[in-house]
Scaffold this motif. Structure first.
Motif, PDB file in Angstrom:
ATOM      1  N   LYS A 187       0.871  -1.174   0.000  1.00  0.00           N
ATOM      2  CA  LYS A 187       0.000   0.000   0.000  1.00  0.00           C
ATOM      3  C   LYS A 187       0.902   1.215   0.000  1.00  0.00           C
ATOM      4  O   LYS A 187       2.121   1.081  -0.028  1.00  0.00           O
ATOM      5  CB  LYS A 187      -0.870  -0.002   1.264  1.00  0.00           C
ATOM      6  CG  LYS A 187      -0.037   0.060   2.538  1.00  0.00           C
ATOM      7  CD  LYS A 187      -0.889   0.055   3.789  1.00  0.00           C
ATOM      8  CE  LYS A 187      -0.068  -0.058   5.051  1.00  0.00           C
ATOM      9  NZ  LYS A 187       0.777   1.058   5.397  1.00  0.00           N
TER      10      LYS A 187
ATOM     11  N   ARG B 154       2.578   5.064  -0.737  1.00  0.00           N
ATOM     12  CA  ARG B 154       3.109   5.864  -1.828  1.00  0.00           C
ATOM     13  C   ARG B 154       4.112   5.112  -2.697  1.00  0.00           C
ATOM     14  O   ARG B 154       4.380   5.548  -3.806  1.00  0.00           O
ATOM     15  CB  ARG B 154       3.748   7.134  -1.265  1.00  0.00           C
ATOM     16  CG  ARG B 154       4.615   6.873  -0.075  1.00  0.00           C
ATOM     17  CD  ARG B 154       5.318   8.101   0.407  1.00  0.00           C
ATOM     18  NE  ARG B 154       4.460   9.165   0.844  1.00  0.00           N
ATOM     19  CZ  ARG B 154       3.909   9.244   2.046  1.00  0.00           C
ATOM     20  NH1 ARG B 154       4.092   8.286   2.932  1.00  0.00           N
ATOM     21  NH2 ARG B 154       3.173  10.274   2.369  1.00  0.00           N
TER      22      ARG B 154
ATOM     23  N   SER C 103       4.174  -4.348   4.169  1.00  0.00           N
ATOM     24  CA  SER C 103       4.343  -2.904   4.367  1.00  0.00           C
ATOM     25  C   SER C 103       5.824  -2.569   4.160  1.00  0.00           C
ATOM     26  O   SER C 103       6.707  -3.426   4.315  1.00  0.00           O
ATOM     27  CB  SER C 103       3.879  -2.474   5.754  1.00  0.00           C
ATOM     28  OG  SER C 103       4.896  -2.713   6.683  1.00  0.00           O
ATOM     29  N   ALA C 104       6.081  -1.308   3.801  1.00  0.00           N
ATOM     30  CA  ALA C 104       7.450  -0.901   3.462  1.00  0.00           C
ATOM     31  C   ALA C 104       8.436  -1.214   4.595  1.00  0.00           C
ATOM     32  O   ALA C 104       9.563  -1.650   4.345  1.00  0.00           O
ATOM     33  CB  ALA C 104       7.454   0.586   3.131  1.00  0.00           C
ATOM     34  N   SER C 105       8.019  -1.017   5.834  1.00  0.00           N
ATOM     35  CA  SER C 105       8.964  -1.287   6.932  1.00  0.00           C
ATOM     36  C   SER C 105       9.146  -2.783   7.175  1.00  0.00           C
ATOM     37  O   SER C 105      10.248  -3.231   7.517  1.00  0.00           O
ATOM     38  CB  SER C 105       8.565  -0.551   8.202  1.00  0.00           C
ATOM     39  OG  SER C 105       7.237  -0.818   8.505  1.00  0.00           O
TER      40      SER C 105
ATOM     41  N   GLY D 177      12.034   1.945   1.076  1.00  0.00           N
ATOM     42  CA  GLY D 177      12.804   3.186   1.236  1.00  0.00           C
ATOM     43  C   GLY D 177      14.126   2.916   1.952  1.00  0.00           C
ATOM     44  O   GLY D 177      14.184   2.111   2.881  1.00  0.00           O
TER      45      GLY D 177
ATOM     46  N   ASP E 116      15.509   4.816   4.002  1.00  0.00           N
ATOM     47  CA  ASP E 116      15.339   5.220   5.397  1.00  0.00           C
ATOM     48  C   ASP E 116      14.901   4.032   6.253  1.00  0.00           C
ATOM     49  O   ASP E 116      15.381   3.840   7.371  1.00  0.00           O
ATOM     50  CB  ASP E 116      14.329   6.385   5.526  1.00  0.00           C
ATOM     51  CG  ASP E 116      12.963   6.051   4.943  1.00  0.00           C
ATOM     52  OD1 ASP E 116      12.901   5.344   3.914  1.00  0.00           O
ATOM     53  OD2 ASP E 116      11.943   6.485   5.506  1.00  0.00           O
ATOM     54  N   LEU E 117      14.020   3.213   5.706  1.00  0.00           N
ATOM     55  CA  LEU E 117      13.498   2.081   6.470  1.00  0.00           C
ATOM     56  C   LEU E 117      14.539   0.979   6.598  1.00  0.00           C
ATOM     57  O   LEU E 117      14.606   0.293   7.619  1.00  0.00           O
ATOM     58  CB  LEU E 117      12.212   1.556   5.818  1.00  0.00           C
ATOM     59  CG  LEU E 117      11.090   2.599   5.792  1.00  0.00           C
ATOM     60  CD1 LEU E 117       9.889   2.082   5.023  1.00  0.00           C
ATOM     61  CD2 LEU E 117      10.678   2.984   7.213  1.00  0.00           C
TER      62      LEU E 117
ATOM     63  N   GLY F 118      10.017   8.073  -4.589  1.00  0.00           N
ATOM     64  CA  GLY F 118       9.977   7.969  -3.121  1.00  0.00           C
ATOM     65  C   GLY F 118      11.057   8.793  -2.445  1.00  0.00           C
ATOM     66  O   GLY F 118      11.527   8.463  -1.362  1.00  0.00           O
TER      67      GLY F 118
ATOM     68  N   ILE G  16      10.745  12.543   8.333  1.00  0.00           N
ATOM     69  CA  ILE G  16      10.977  12.558   6.900  1.00  0.00           C
ATOM     70  C   ILE G  16      10.229  13.746   6.290  1.00  0.00           C
ATOM     71  O   ILE G  16       9.153  14.118   6.754  1.00  0.00           O
ATOM     72  CB  ILE G  16      10.509  11.218   6.315  1.00  0.00           C
ATOM     73  CG1 ILE G  16      11.170  10.957   4.987  1.00  0.00           C
ATOM     74  CG2 ILE G  16       9.005  11.103   6.239  1.00  0.00           C
ATOM     75  CD1 ILE G  16      11.511   9.520   4.794  1.00  0.00           C
TER      76      ILE G  16
ATOM     77  N   SER H 269       9.435  15.722   2.316  1.00  0.00           N
ATOM     78  CA  SER H 269       9.709  15.780   0.874  1.00  0.00           C
ATOM     79  C   SER H 269       9.469  17.180   0.344  1.00  0.00           C
ATOM     80  O   SER H 269      10.403  17.849  -0.083  1.00  0.00           O
ATOM     81  CB  SER H 269       8.951  14.692   0.109  1.00  0.00           C
ATOM     82  OG  SER H 269       7.602  14.714   0.403  1.00  0.00           O
TER      83      SER H 269
HETATM   84  N1  LIG Z   1       6.518  12.594   1.868  1.00  0.00           N
HETATM   85  C1  LIG Z   1       6.871  11.412   2.357  1.00  0.00           C
HETATM   86  N2  LIG Z   1       6.552  11.110   3.607  1.00  0.00           N
HETATM   87  C2  LIG Z   1       6.843   9.913   4.115  1.00  0.00           C
HETATM   88  N3  LIG Z   1       7.488   8.947   3.460  1.00  0.00           N
HETATM   89  C3  LIG Z   1       7.871   9.201   2.222  1.00  0.00           C
HETATM   90  C4  LIG Z   1       7.566  10.420   1.602  1.00  0.00           C
HETATM   91  N4  LIG Z   1       8.043  10.367   0.367  1.00  0.00           N
HETATM   92  C5  LIG Z   1       8.609   9.178   0.226  1.00  0.00           C
HETATM   93  N5  LIG Z   1       8.522   8.445   1.343  1.00  0.00           N
HETATM   94  C6  LIG Z   1       9.041   7.074   1.498  1.00  0.00           C
HETATM   95  O1  LIG Z   1       7.946   6.205   1.701  1.00  0.00           O
HETATM   96  C7  LIG Z   1       8.126   5.442   2.888  1.00  0.00           C
HETATM   97  C8  LIG Z   1       6.786   5.200   3.548  1.00  0.00           C
HETATM   98  O2  LIG Z   1       6.025   4.540   2.634  1.00  0.00           O
HETATM   99  P1  LIG Z   1       4.516   4.233   2.899  1.00  0.00           P
HETATM  100  O3  LIG Z   1       3.779   5.484   3.087  1.00  0.00           O
HETATM  101  O4  LIG Z   1       4.134   3.255   1.856  1.00  0.00           O
HETATM  102  O5  LIG Z   1       4.695   3.470   4.221  1.00  0.00           O
HETATM  103  P2  LIG Z   1       3.844   3.367   5.480  1.00  0.00           P
HETATM  104  O6  LIG Z   1       2.452   3.085   5.088  1.00  0.00           O
HETATM  105  O7  LIG Z   1       4.176   4.504   6.372  1.00  0.00           O
HETATM  106  O8  LIG Z   1       4.569   2.051   5.898  1.00  0.00           O
HETATM  107  P3  LIG Z   1       4.633   1.225   7.181  1.00  0.00           P
HETATM  108  O9  LIG Z   1       3.236   0.713   7.357  1.00  0.00           O
HETATM  109  O10 LIG Z   1       5.610   0.176   6.793  1.00  0.00           O
HETATM  110  O11 LIG Z   1       5.131   2.148   8.254  1.00  0.00           O
HETATM  111  C9  LIG Z   1       9.057   6.253   3.732  1.00  0.00           C
HETATM  112  O12 LIG Z   1       9.728   5.480   4.662  1.00  0.00           O
HETATM  113  C10 LIG Z   1       9.973   6.861   2.684  1.00  0.00           C
HETATM  114  O13 LIG Z   1      10.942   5.921   2.311  1.00  0.00           O
END
Ligand SMILES: Nc1ncnc2c1ncn2[C@@H]1O[C@H](COP(=O)(O)OP(=O)(O)OP(=O)(O)O)[C@@H](O)[C@H]1O
Ligand SMILES: O=P(O)(O)OC[C@H]1O[C@H](OP(=O)(O)OP(=O)(O)O)[C@H](O)[C@@H]1O
Length: 232
Positions: free
Chosen positions: A10, A12, A53-55, A72, A74-75, A96, A179, A181
């Protein structure tokens, strides 16, 4: 032997991750049921797609339970200690983009660098009767940056799992690491990034686990994706 390739389920990073694979000729057949987190690649049964999920992708790459993943940087750096020993960044994917930064209230007029912040941290307890508090979900990156890189030892991390930028105004922390952007969330919350306060310039990456059972197949797949990116 199959290779497990993890993609964001899911958020971004998901759509652009699928686009990158498609460019490499790997068309993911999305499951009809959105709650099914497994998928296949059209015409290639050697690749198992897993949506996480990304993390989680970062963590599973560290364990070696997925071979390759898109997440990412960062993760990766936050979730894994000694990240470079456990995973390899195969390609930076060009989307990203976001920076992990140290931000302080705009009204801290005397504070524009980490050295200034060190002075504030040192005096904080005397002035306020407690240590300076940093709201973040990036514990590891914050500790590395403050303690190891800048020798700042007197602070306390306050865990924040959302709306981190609101912490200074609500009084639950003094400064933040988060974080950014476009910068608009920081601006809306009257926070400024320190001049040397960029901890990491992150973007989505293709990452392989160094614990994979089939490193040759993983390298070949990573190379196929890299080549597709290189050719635009
Ligand atoms: N504006 C932004 N804010 C936050 N994350 C961003 C942004 N732009 C890019 N990213 C990237 O997207 C990642 C987060 O992705 P996403 O929103 O899909 O995760 P999440 O739903 O927060 O994930 P999780 O459930 O794993 O915490 C960040 O860790 C970073 O690498
Ligand atoms: O610099 P900007 O462009 O303003 O972006 C930064 C913001 O975007 C993300 O939050 P988001 O609202 O997406 O929610 P999240 O906490 O679920 O990631 C992130 O946590 C920042 O708060």
């Amino acid at each position: 032997m199959t290779i497990t390739l993890a993609l964001p389920s899911k958020g971004r990073l998901k759509e652009q991750a699928l686009d990158v694979l498609e460019k490499a000729g790997l068309k993911v057949i999305l499951p009809k049921d959105q709650r099914n987190y497994r998928a296949q690649v059209e015409g290639d049964s050697r690749i198992d797609i897993l949506f996480l999920s990304a993390s989680e992708i970062a963590r599973e790459l560290g364990y070696g339970s997925v071979d390759l993943g898109v997440t990412g940087e960062d993760l990766i750096r936050e979730s894994l200690s000694s990240a470079d020993e456990r995973v390899q960044i195969e390609a930076r994917l060009g989307f990203g983009h976001a920076d992990v930064v140290v931000a302080v209230p705009e009204v801290w007029y005397d504070v524009s660098t980490m050295a200034d912040l060190d002075d504030v941290a040192a005096e904080y307890r005397q002035r306020h009767g407690r240590r300076m508090r940093i709201a973040t979900k990036y514990w590891r990156l914050t500790q590395q940056f403050f303690s190891q890189m800048h020798g700042i030892q007197v602070y306390r991390i306050v865990e924040s799992l959302g709306a981190t930028e609101g912490a200074p105004a609500s009084g639950s922390a003094d400064i933040i690491v988060d974080i950014t952007s476009t910068g608009s969330t920081l601006q809306a919350n009257h926070l400024k990034v320190l001049e040397d306060g960029i901890i990491l310039k992150s973007e989505a990456c293709l990452v392989s686990s160094r614990r994979s059972a089939d490193p040759a197949a993983v390298a070949a797949l990573a190379q196929r994706i890299q080549a597709a990116i290189a050719h635009g």
